[in-house]
Design an enzyme around this catalytic site. Structure first.
Site, PDB file in Angstrom:
ATOM      1  N   GLY A  47      29.341 -30.122  -4.061  1.00  0.00           N
ATOM      2  CA  GLY A  47      30.078 -30.128  -2.796  1.00  0.00           C
ATOM      3  C   GLY A  47      31.534 -29.727  -2.969  1.00  0.00           C
ATOM      4  O   GLY A  47      32.086 -28.961  -2.172  1.00  0.00           O
ATOM      5  N   CYS A  48      32.162 -30.235  -4.008  1.00  0.00           N
ATOM      6  CA  CYS A  48      33.577 -29.940  -4.241  1.00  0.00           C
ATOM      7  C   CYS A  48      33.765 -28.474  -4.630  1.00  0.00           C
ATOM      8  O   CYS A  48      34.770 -27.853  -4.264  1.00  0.00           O
ATOM      9  CB  CYS A  48      34.145 -30.874  -5.305  1.00  0.00           C
ATOM     10  SG  CYS A  48      34.098 -32.599  -4.764  1.00  0.00           S
ATOM     11  N   THR A  49      32.794 -27.916  -5.344  1.00  0.00           N
ATOM     12  CA  THR A  49      32.852 -26.489  -5.686  1.00  0.00           C
ATOM     13  C   THR A  49      32.744 -25.650  -4.420  1.00  0.00           C
ATOM     14  O   THR A  49      33.512 -24.703  -4.221  1.00  0.00           O
ATOM     15  CB  THR A  49      31.727 -26.130  -6.680  1.00  0.00           C
ATOM     16  OG1 THR A  49      31.940 -26.866  -7.883  1.00  0.00           O
ATOM     17  CG2 THR A  49      31.715 -24.639  -6.987  1.00  0.00           C
TER      18      THR A  49
END
Length: 157
Positions: A47-49
């Site tokens: 998700g953060c990527t």
């Protein structure tokens, strides 16, 4: 644990944090510019990527509209450097392992994860105006589609 939640018009808490490349960045460095400051749970997770790559892919438009993008996580600078390199991220990632800045912005505390109450990083984005005031405080944002929704809120879509 008391929760600090920022709202429109609040003064943005100042900070100085180390970056992925070993320098430091202070909010004060950007006085006179509009800043998009976003907090994410962990570098190199799916998700953060997705969120970081969305900011990277929209950075040209955001920059041309006068915004600076800064990402903050509790990851150490060495991990952030790997994230920057792996995903060709073109904006500063800041390291806040002690969570002081997360807490000052209300981006750390109780949250729901898979239906369970837990304590952790709350995915949040703040738009800070040129005078250092909070223009928008967005808590519990989704990683996917967040930049598109933010651009709508900023009338850039």
């Amino acid at each position: 644990m008391t929760e600090t939640k920022l709202a429109q018009g609040d003064a943005a808490p100042d900070f100085t944090l180390p970056t992925a490349d070993g320098n430091t960045v202070s909010l004060d460095d950007y006085r006179g510019k509009r800043v998009i400051l976003y907090f994410y749970p962990a570098a190199m997770t799916p998700g953060c990527t997705k969120q970081a790559c969305d900011f990277r892919d929209n950075l040209g438009q955001l920059t041309s509209e006068g915004y600076v993008v800064l990402g903050v996580s509790k990851d150490k600078p060495e991990k952030l450097a790997k994230f920057v390199e792996r995903d060709a991220l073109t904006f500063p990632l800041l390291s806040d392992p002690g969570l002081e800045v997360h807490k000052a912005y209300g981006a750390y505390g109780p949250k729901k994860l898979y239906g369970k109450e837990t304590i952790g990083v709350i995915r949040s984005t703040f738009v800070i105006d040129a005078d250092g005031k909070i223009d928008q405080a967005l808590y519990n944002v989704k990683a996917t589609g967040h930049v598109a929704s933010l651009k709508k809120k900023l009338n850039l879509a």
